[in-house]
Design an enzyme around this catalytic site. Structure first.
Site, PDB file in Angstrom:
ATOM      1  N   SER A  75       0.847  -1.194   0.000  1.00 45.64           N
ATOM      2  CA  SER A  75       0.000   0.000   0.000  1.00 45.64           C
ATOM      3  C   SER A  75       0.879   1.240   0.000  1.00 45.64           C
ATOM      4  CB  SER A  75      -0.911  -0.004   1.219  1.00 45.64           C
ATOM      5  OG  SER A  75      -0.133   0.268   2.369  1.00 45.64           O
ATOM      6  N   LYS A  76       0.208   2.386  -0.035  1.00 48.16           N
ATOM      7  CA  LYS A  76       0.904   3.669  -0.128  1.00 48.16           C
ATOM      8  C   LYS A  76       1.999   3.850   0.909  1.00 48.16           C
ATOM      9  CE  LYS A  76      -1.980   7.017  -2.433  1.00 48.16           C
ATOM     10  NZ  LYS A  76      -3.413   7.100  -2.318  1.00 48.16           N
ATOM     11  N   ARG A  77       1.749   3.310   2.099  1.00 45.97           N
ATOM     12  CA  ARG A  77       2.754   3.573   3.142  1.00 45.97           C
ATOM     13  C   ARG A  77       4.086   2.870   2.847  1.00 45.97           C
ATOM     14  NH1 ARG A  77       2.802  -0.773   6.955  1.00 45.97           N
ATOM     15  NH2 ARG A  77       1.132  -2.177   6.338  1.00 45.97           N
ATOM     16  N   GLY A  88       5.537   3.174  -0.062  1.00 47.47           N
ATOM     17  CA  GLY A  88       6.188   3.944  -1.127  1.00 47.47           C
ATOM     18  C   GLY A  88       5.260   4.081  -2.309  1.00 47.47           C
TER      19      GLY A  88
END
Ligand code: GLU
Length: 454
Positions: free
Chosen positions: A223-225, A227
């Site tokens: 997921s976004k966290r 990168g």
């Protein structure tokens, strides 16, 4: 295109689809699903259709649609023209078709209108679930059986005008003649519902292949966290589309050999769903960088030069044409993607290419070597380099300096030369530096450094 269909008999056998919902940007996982479908279609001389599943009117946005189309185009994953000759299939434009099928289902008793009293009264359409055991043969996972009793009479439309995902997918897959549904394993549990609907509607059942999820190194869902997840973010960071495609293909699939570098066409030749793993595929940024580096090396020098130039566009003074051309292999060696060029520049690592460095004389002598002899070494090196006749090549430079360095001690000679040329403790070797800077500039910097010592 038409000709190909007529002459290639096999093309009617494989028809796949990539059906993103334009409720977010094209992310790595979606791109890999698109790629696997694309490779499978090409491998079998089949077709791949792009379908925008935009029935969720609130969450579907034109900017996401654009991002998805941009990302696919950048990766060179072109879909085939649709059977109706259109470029894009939008579920939002097919309300009539869904309504017709819904009415048919209700008329036959396979579905029914149901008054729901949740927050507000509304009439939904529920599927009358026969509750049978559904078994499908997943190409990657083998037979999978579901007891559909537990699903109850599930909702297939919010109203006769608003079909939900399962129904729209089933109707569209049939309309497009989809033979193989290749999608993420998060859709496995959707498959029995979709098969129930196919049977109720009298549609042919496609074959299924559920591909493994992409996981972060800690095995959680990527997921976004962790990168960048959007394909366009990778483009902005300066990855090559060939490299991203190459890397994505290896996320869950392998060719069965040690080979790791493949073009899109080569992947299409090799691709086989039987070689797709079942377990999660771990995203490894280092491997992506390595693959990108390999692809960077295949670029013609003028293309690389332009990319480096544009990464350095805001840096002044500009690096001279010929200096940059000679420095190119050294720069390519140091980067994994174009975005790293800026990072090198910001860290000051390219300053010596631009202008003579500010040299701290205290750093010129090699460990314990007296200042006076360091000055002599610089002068002698300069003299030897000045006498290089013909091309000022790396070999000629090495040949000119090496015997003297061996005689006086390599560090004693080569260190001050290197430091005089780059002003940095970490830099390419002195032969490479002199070659990159050219004879005139090299001699100028050596003279300046020996002046500092006198
Ligand atoms: N629109 C669905 C998604 O983006 C497609 C699922 C499917 O392949 O059936 O997840």
């Amino acid at each position: 295109m038409k000709n190909r269909r007529d002459t290639n008999k096999r093309s009617s056998e494989v028809i796949v689809r990539f059906p993103p919902s334009p409720t977010g940007n094209l992310h790595i996982g979606g791109a890999r699903t698109a790629l696997f479908n694309y490779l499978f279609a090409k491998k079998h001389g089949g077709k791949i259709y792009l379908r925008l599943e935009d029935t969720d009117r609130e969450r579907s946005k034109p900017e996401f649609e654009r991002n998805i189309l941009d990302g696919l185009a950048w990766l060179d994953l072109a879909a085939d023209t649709l059977p109706d000759g259109k470029e894009l299939w939008r579920q939002s434009e097919r309300a009539d078709v869904y309504r017709t099928h819904l009415k048919k289902l209700v008329a036959s008793g396979a579905a029914y209108l149901s008054q729901e009293k949740e927050r507000e009264r509304r009439e939904v359409v529920r599927f009358k679930n026969p509750g049978s055991l559904i078994t499908f043969h997943d190409i990657i996972r083998g037979p999978i059986t579901f007891d559909t009793k537990e699903l109850g009479d599930f909702v297939i439309a919010k109203s006769i005008e608003e079909p939900l995902y399962h129904l729209a997918v089933v109707i569209d897959d049939a309309a497009l003649g989809i033979t193989h549904v290749i999608r993420g394993e998060d859709h496995i549990s959707n498959t029995p519902r979709q098969i129930l609907l196919q049977r109720a509607l009298g549609f042919a059942e496609p074959l299924y292949a559920h591909i493994p999820l992409i996981l972060a190194p800690d095995r959680s869902k990527l997921s976004k966290r962790h990168g960048a997840v959007a394909v366009t973010e990778y483009r902005e960071q300066g990855y090559l589309p060939e490299a991203l495609v190459n890397y994505l293909a290896l996320l869950g699939w392998n060719p069965g050999t040690d080979r790791e570098i493949f073009s899109l066409d080569e992947l299409a030749e090799q691709f086989d769903l039987k070689r797709v793993q079942r377990g999660g595929a771990i995203f490894n940024a280092e491997k992506l960088n390595w693959i990108n580096k390999e692809w960077l090396r295949t670029l013609p020098p003028d293309v690389s030069e332009r990319a480096v130039r544009s990464a350095l566009a805001t840096e002044t003074p500009r690096i001279k044409e010929d200096v940059l051309a000679r420095a190119l292999p050294t720069i390519l060696e140091r980067i994994g993607k174009w975005g790293d060029v800026r990072a090198l520049a910001e860290a000051g690592e390219l300053d010596y290419l631009r202008a003579a460095p500010k040299v701290d004389p205290a750093h010129l002598p090699w460990k314990g070597e007296p200042i006076e002899s360091t000055r002599e070494h610089l002068a002698e090196a300069a003299g030897r380099l000045e006498r290089v006749a013909g091309a000022f090549s790396k070999d000629a430079i090495t040949l000119a300096l090496m015997p003297y360095a061996e005689e006086k001690g390599k560090g004693n000679v080569l260190w001050p030369v290197r430091f005089a040329l780059s002003g940095r403790e970490k830099s390419p070797d002195p032969f490479t530096l002199a070659y990159i800077l050219g004879k005139e500039e090299t001699l100028r910097r050596l003279a300046a450094a020996s002046n500092l010592l006198s």
